[in-house]
Every structure is written in structure tokens, then in C-alpha cells.
Write a protein that holds these residues in place. Structure first.
Motif, mmCIF file in Angstrom:
data_model
loop_
_atom_site.group_PDB
_atom_site.id
_atom_site.type_symbol
_atom_site.label_atom_id
_atom_site.label_comp_id
_atom_site.label_asym_id
_atom_site.label_seq_id
_atom_site.Cartn_x
_atom_site.Cartn_y
_atom_site.Cartn_z
ATOM 1 N N GLU A 189 0.170 42.150 -23.783
ATOM 2 C CA GLU A 189 1.406 41.375 -23.923
ATOM 3 C C GLU A 189 1.355 40.136 -23.039
ATOM 4 O O GLU A 189 1.785 39.048 -23.439
ATOM 5 N N THR A 190 0.817 40.300 -21.845
ATOM 6 C CA THR A 190 0.691 39.158 -20.930
ATOM 7 C C THR A 190 -0.246 38.109 -21.526
ATOM 8 O O THR A 190 0.041 36.911 -21.503
ATOM 9 N N TRP A 191 -1.365 38.570 -22.040
ATOM 10 C CA TRP A 191 -2.314 37.623 -22.644
ATOM 11 C C TRP A 191 -1.704 36.933 -23.859
ATOM 12 O O TRP A 191 -1.936 35.755 -24.094
ATOM 13 N N LEU A 192 -0.929 37.689 -24.636
ATOM 14 C CA LEU A 192 -0.298 37.085 -25.817
ATOM 15 C C LEU A 192 0.721 36.039 -25.399
ATOM 16 O O LEU A 192 0.849 34.988 -26.039
ATOM 17 N N ALA A 193 1.469 36.311 -24.334
ATOM 18 C CA ALA A 193 2.419 35.322 -23.845
ATOM 19 C C ALA A 193 1.698 34.074 -23.363
ATOM 20 O O ALA A 193 2.142 32.943 -23.597
ATOM 21 N N GLU A 194 0.542 34.260 -22.686
ATOM 22 C CA GLU A 194 -0.242 33.100 -22.252
ATOM 23 C C GLU A 194 -0.757 32.294 -23.430
ATOM 24 O O GLU A 194 -0.859 31.072 -23.366
ATOM 25 N N ALA A 195 -1.089 33.019 -24.530
ATOM 26 C CA ALA A 195 -1.620 32.333 -25.721
ATOM 27 C C ALA A 195 -0.533 31.693 -26.566
ATOM 28 O O ALA A 195 -0.844 31.086 -27.595
ATOM 29 N N GLY A 196 0.728 31.856 -26.154
ATOM 30 C CA GLY A 196 1.801 31.217 -26.909
ATOM 31 C C GLY A 196 2.391 32.098 -27.973
ATOM 32 O O GLY A 196 3.044 31.589 -28.895
ATOM 33 N N GLY A 197 2.177 33.438 -27.902
ATOM 34 C CA GLY A 197 2.758 34.345 -28.889
ATOM 35 C C GLY A 197 4.196 34.654 -28.543
ATOM 36 O O GLY A 197 4.501 35.692 -27.974
ATOM 37 N N ARG A 198 5.103 33.749 -28.857
ATOM 38 C CA ARG A 198 6.511 33.901 -28.489
ATOM 39 C C ARG A 198 7.193 34.909 -29.390
ATOM 40 O O ARG A 198 6.986 34.953 -30.577
ATOM 41 N N GLY A 199 8.052 35.703 -28.789
ATOM 42 C CA GLY A 199 8.902 36.586 -29.563
ATOM 43 C C GLY A 199 8.258 37.881 -29.994
ATOM 44 O O GLY A 199 8.892 38.694 -30.626
ATOM 45 N N ASP A 200 7.004 38.100 -29.636
ATOM 46 C CA ASP A 200 6.320 39.289 -30.126
ATOM 47 C C ASP A 200 6.311 40.421 -29.108
ATOM 48 O O ASP A 200 6.284 41.582 -29.465
#
Length: 586
Positions: free
Chosen positions: A462-473
């Protein structure tokens, strides 16, 4: 008309004809066997061909499987495999219904024909034996009659001889009389043998042989009828599978029509979109700035940012698809819009500090290193990292989201198993005769460890996804995973992380929802829903609800696990779809 009447004297012809008919059956059986071998080899080659071009076995991990043209090709190979199965079925049916059946029937015909020919041979031998007896009696009669004539002539000659005594005459007469009597007996025997032969000959030509010939005729006609059925089966065997073969061919046609060139193009975009921004314009390098410098200026010139330094590279070919120049990471500008340059003759930007050259080098390192300089480097084998940082931004987000979904599914499975083990333990504690609760301790411990491990992995991705710009997921994954059946907190059962804690701005759900709330006109509801569990709605864009509360459904779940609802006072927001029962308007 039958053979016994019309062909009473053509025994050899009938024998030859029936033998030729049986040989024709044997020849046809051999022909069908070779045909079945051809069908089997053809089917085997088709199967091998399908297997040769279908080595990946429709692996879902293969990106090509998402293309309609590739999937249609696999469908065509499957249809060809089914087609090969129908060819094998043709060979099997021909072998069973024609070859084996005709071979068995042929053996019966051969045995039956042999029996009839043996009967004819016995009748022929009996007639020949009678004829030999007749001929023997005839010759004996002929011989004895001649002897009797000679004896009679001798007696007459002796009677006329003046020198012969009376005794000689008497003896000659007795001899002649005896010979005449023997000749008469031979005559009677000959007559009896002749009568017997004629009777047997009549029986042979008018009864025995016609009956045998008629039986052979019936045998031959049955052989022809069976062979006719074999000829028809040769065609019908293939006709019976033609509808299925037609379906296989229709399947191949359908596979061809299912090819969607536009969809395949979109799949290429989806699979290979990097998410990088296109390189900005190359800045103008104003060498005339050196004229305006004072002689006391010891700097190397007022830099304009990282692109200024990059522009001094002698290699001017920035075209990404060029095959002649091998571009290093420092040759191309980064895939980001360059910073706005300073005015041509203006003062140095204060952000460069006292050492503009070192600042430019730092900026270049920070900007260029994380980027992929050209598409050519994508074809090389980068170092694969757990956070998929080796992938372009867009592909990295997709892989991280995919990994999160896999972890969520596995975690949900472990949570369900944990609940089941807990219920089983309660049952064992209440009813000890059903089982020992201590026997479940190891499984419960292992499941708890798996849940903690998966939660750690989930937080990490989840942290990596937030860093990659995966908003709202991220919040969606948390809610879907831990709030199963309303029995768990959002993060962990111990309440270390809950929805009542301060939400992380980097994990805000659907930041773009604010724009929707600013609309003046409210969207008409499409249904209603009733809350099954409490939901605090602490994250941005969500709305709180209490168990049993009724809300209006404004927007359906689009596959992300969230439904947009509205209260009677006009408040709108998103709630977990699994927390409510929805009734849509018809």
C-alpha cells in the motif's frame, strides 16, 4: 431364376465365382483398414500440430493471451484438436463396424461355402462310384457274353464233327449252357447297376446339385448384401461426424470473427504504457551571456538548469528510435518538463547558491537516475525489484494493484479460515465429545502468523502504491480485507489502526470527489440501500453510517468496492458496498 436350374452343369464356374466374391470382401476389408490407418495418422499429425503451436497452454501470465488475435488462434488450435478427435472417431467406427464385422462374417461364409462344396464333392464321388460299378458290370456282361457265344459255337461245331464222340458233344453243350447262364446273370446284374446309376444320376443332377447350387447362390447374395452395407457404412461413418466437424469449422470461423483489431491495439497500450511525460523543448543556449560577464566573475556562466548542461553534449540526436547512436542516460533530457529558465541576461537564480555547477550536477543526478532514458533500455533486462521500481510508472501501478489484489484474496482466505477455526474451537469447548480444542491450537497459531505476515505485506505494498500515485486504492484494500462480515476493525483486531484514527492524506480516497460535491444540481437516486454495519467514514470522500440506516444510492459500484450514497439532508459520500444491501429502482 436360380443357379440350380440354369447353371446345373457349371460347377467349376460357381466354385470360382464364389471364391472370387470372398476375395473381394477380403480386399475391401484390407482397403478399409488402410483407410483407418490414414485417418489415424492424419488425426495424430493434427494433434501434434496443435500441440506444437499451443505450447504455452493458455497461460494467463502470458501477456499475449489478452490479444483477441492470439486467443482466437488458441481457439482455432483447440478446434483443430477436436477435429482430429472426430477423424479418430471415424477410424474407430470404420474398424469396428466394417473391418471387424466383415472379417467375422467372411469367416462364417468361408466355413459355410466349404460345407456346401464338401456336400457336392460327396455327391459327385457317390455318383462316380456307382458309375464305376455300372461300368464294371457292363464289361463283365460283355466278356461273359462273348465267352457264352464261343462256347455255343464250339458245341455246335463239336456236334457236327463226325469224329467227335458223344461224350465230347455232351460236354461242349454243357459248357455252352453254363456260359450262357453266367452271361444271363451278368446281364441281369448290369441291368440292375444301370438302373441304380440312372436313379442316382437323376438324384444328383435334379436334386442334390441344384440344392447345393441354390445354397451357394444364397450365400453369394448374402455376401453381396453384406458388402453393400459395408460400402454404405463407409460413407455413413463419416456422415455421422460431419455435424460435429461442421461445428469445429464453425468454431474456427467464429474464432476468426472474434478478432478485434481495435481491442488488441488498446491492450497494447494498456500493457506497455509507461506513464512517463514526453520530453520538453530543448532550451536555447545563449552563448552571448559570456560577453555580459565581468572579468572578475569566476563562475562558469549562469546555468539555466539541468537541460543547459545536457544541451552542451555534442550528440544532438535525441530521437528515441534511432539505431545509430547509443544514448547514455545523460544524453537525453529526462521525461519531465524542464524547469523554466532564467532570463537570458538576468541575474543568476538564487536557488543555485554559490556553486551553480555542483547544483546542476545534483539536479541531473536526481532527475535522470530514476528515469529510463530511452525505450531501448526497456528491452534490456533491468534488475527486478520487489516494489516494481524497475517498471515504468503506469506499469508499476498496475503491477502493485495486481499484487495488492492477490494479497487481499489470500488474506481474506486466511481470515475466513481463522473464523472457521474459532467457531470449531467454540463447538469443541461446548461439546468435548466432538473433539479436543487443543488440537486446533497449531492451526490457529499458523493462521494468525499468516494473517500478520500478509498484513505486513499489504501495508508495504500500500505504501509503494501510494508512492507510485495509486490514489484511492489503499483504503479500499484495507476495508475489503479486514472488515469481513463486520467482525474486524479496519486494520487489525487489536485496534492499533482504526478508521477513527487520523487519516493519512497520502491515502485519501478519491480526492476528485470534492469536484462532484460542488455541483449545484443533485443527481437523481437510482435506488436505496440499508446499512448492515456501522461505518465511521473518516477517510476523505466517504460518509459515515449507522447500522440499519437507509440511504439513497446515487452511483453504483463500478468494480472498486465503493458505492456513492446520499442522506436526506443532502450529504453525499462513498461507503463500502459490502456493508449495505442495495435495492435498485426498476
Amino acid at each position: 431364376m436360380d443357379w440350380g436350374t440354369e447353371l446345373w452343369d457349371q460347377y467349376d464356374i460357381i466354385e470360382k465365382h464364389t471364391q472370387s466374391g470372398l476375395e473381394l470382401v477380403e480386399k475391401y476389408v484390407k482397403f478399409v483398414k488402410e483407410r483407418t490407418e490414414i485417418e489415424q495418422n492424419y488425426a495424430k499429425q493434427l494433434r501434434n500440430l496443435s500441440k506444437k503451436y499451443n505450447l504455452k497452454r493458455n497461460s494467463k501470465d502470458e501477456p499475449e493471451c489478452r490479444f483477441s488475435s492470439y486467443q482466437s488462434f488458441l481457439d482455432m488450435l483447440n478446434e483443430m484438436n477436436d477435429y482430429a478427435g472426430q477423424r479418430e472417431l471415424i477410424a474407430e467406427n470404420m474398424m469396428m463396424n466394417i473391418c471387424i464385422d466383415l472379417t467375422k462374417y467372411l469367416q462364417e461364409l468361408k466355413q459355410e461355402r466349404k460345407t456346401y462344396l464338401m456336400e457336392a464333392k460327396k455327391a459327385q464321388q457317390s455318383l462316380e462310384s456307382t458309375y464305376k460299378q455300372l461300368d464294371s458290370s457292363k464289361k463283365r456282361f460283355e466278356r461273359e457274353w462273348k465267352e457264352a457265344e464261343r462256347a455255343a459255337q464250339y458245341a455246335e461245331k463239336t456236334d457236327q464233327d463226325i469224329n467227335a464222340t458223344k461224350a465230347d458233344v455232351e460236354k461242349a453243350k454243357q459248357q455252352a449252357h453254363m456260359r450262357a447262364h453266367v452271361a444271363e446273370e451278368c446281364k441281369n446284374d448290369y441291368a440292375a447297376q444301370l438302373q441304380k446309376f440312372n436313379k442316382e444320376q437323376s438324384q444328383f443332377y435334379f436334386n442334390d446339385m441344384p440344392l447345393i447350387f441354390n445354397k451357394l447362390q444364397d450365400l453369394d447374395e448374402r455376401r453381396i448384401k453384406k458388402l453393400k452395407q459395408g460400402y454404405i457404412l463407409f460413407s455413413d461413418t463419416e456422415k455421422h461426424v460431419m455435424p460435429i466437424i461442421g461445428k469445429c469449422l464453425e468454431g474456427i470461423t467464429k474464432a476468426g470473427t472474434n478478432v478485434n483489431e481495435r481491442n488488441d491495439s488498446m491492450v497494447v497500450i494498456e500493457q506497455n504504457k509507461s506513464g512517463f511525460e514526453r520530453p520538453g523543448d530543448v532550451e536555447f543556449e545563449d552563448y552571448s551571456q559570456a560577453i555580459n560577464r565581468t572579468s572578475s566573475d569566476s563562475s562558469l556562466g549562469t546555468p539555466k538548469g539541468p537541460v543547459d548542461l545536457l544541451g552542451k553534449n555534442k550528440s544532438k540526436n535525441f530521437w528515441l528510435f534511432s539505431k545509430r547512436s547509443k544514448l547514455s542516460p545523460s544524453t537525453l533530457p529526462p521525461f519531465t518538463t524542464p524547469p523554466t529558465p532564467s532570463p537570458a541576461n538576468g541575474p543568476s537564480s538564487p536557488k543555485f547558491g554559490r556553486d551553480p555547477l555542483s547544483y546542476c550536477l545534483k539536479e541531473i543526478n536526481k532527475t535522470v537516475k530514476p528515469r529510463i532514458s530511452s525505450f531501448r533500455t526497456l528491452r534490456r533486462s533491468p534488475t527486478v525489484t520487489e516494489d516494481f521500481a524497475h517498471l515504468p510508472p503506469e506499469q508499476r501501478r498496475k503491477r502493485l494493484q495486481q499484487k495488492l489484489e492477490e494479497i487481499c484474496k489470500e488474506l481474506q482466505k486466511e481470515v475466513d479460515q481463522s473464523e472457521a477455526l474459532g467457531k470449531m474451537k467454540d463447538v469443541y469447548e461446548k461439546n468435548p465429545q466432538m473433539g479436543d480444542p487443543a488440537s486446533l491450537a497449531s492451526q490457529i497459531s499458523q493462521t494468525s502468523q499468516n494473517i500478520e505476515r500478509l498484513r505486513g505485506e499489504l501495508n508495504k505494498y500500500e505504501t509503494w502504491l501510494a508512492e507510485a500515485g495509486g490514489r484511492g486504492d489503499t483504503s479500499r484494500y484495507k476495508v475489503l480485507t479486514f472488515n469481513n462480515n463486520g467482525a474486524h476493525d479496519v486494520h487489525s483486531p487489536d485496534g492499533a489502526h482504526s478508521d477513527e484514527s487520523t487519516p493519512d492524506p497520502s491515502q485519501a480516497i478519491y480526492a476528485e470527489f470534492d469536484d462532484d460535491f460542488e455541483e449545484e444540481e443533485l443527481t437523481a437516486p437510482i435506488g436505496t440501500c440499508t446499512a448492515m454495519y456501522n461505518f465511521p467514514g473518516a477517510s476523505e470522500g466517504t460518509i459515515s453510517m449507522q447500522e440499519g440506516e437507509e440511504l439513497a444510492v446515487v452511483e453504483e459500484d463500478k468494480g472498486d468496492g465503493w458505492t456513492r450514497v446520499r442522506r436526506n439532508n443532502g450529504d453525499e459520500g462513498y461507503i463500502p458496498t459490502s456493508y449495505v444491501t442495495i435495492t435498485l429502482n426498476k
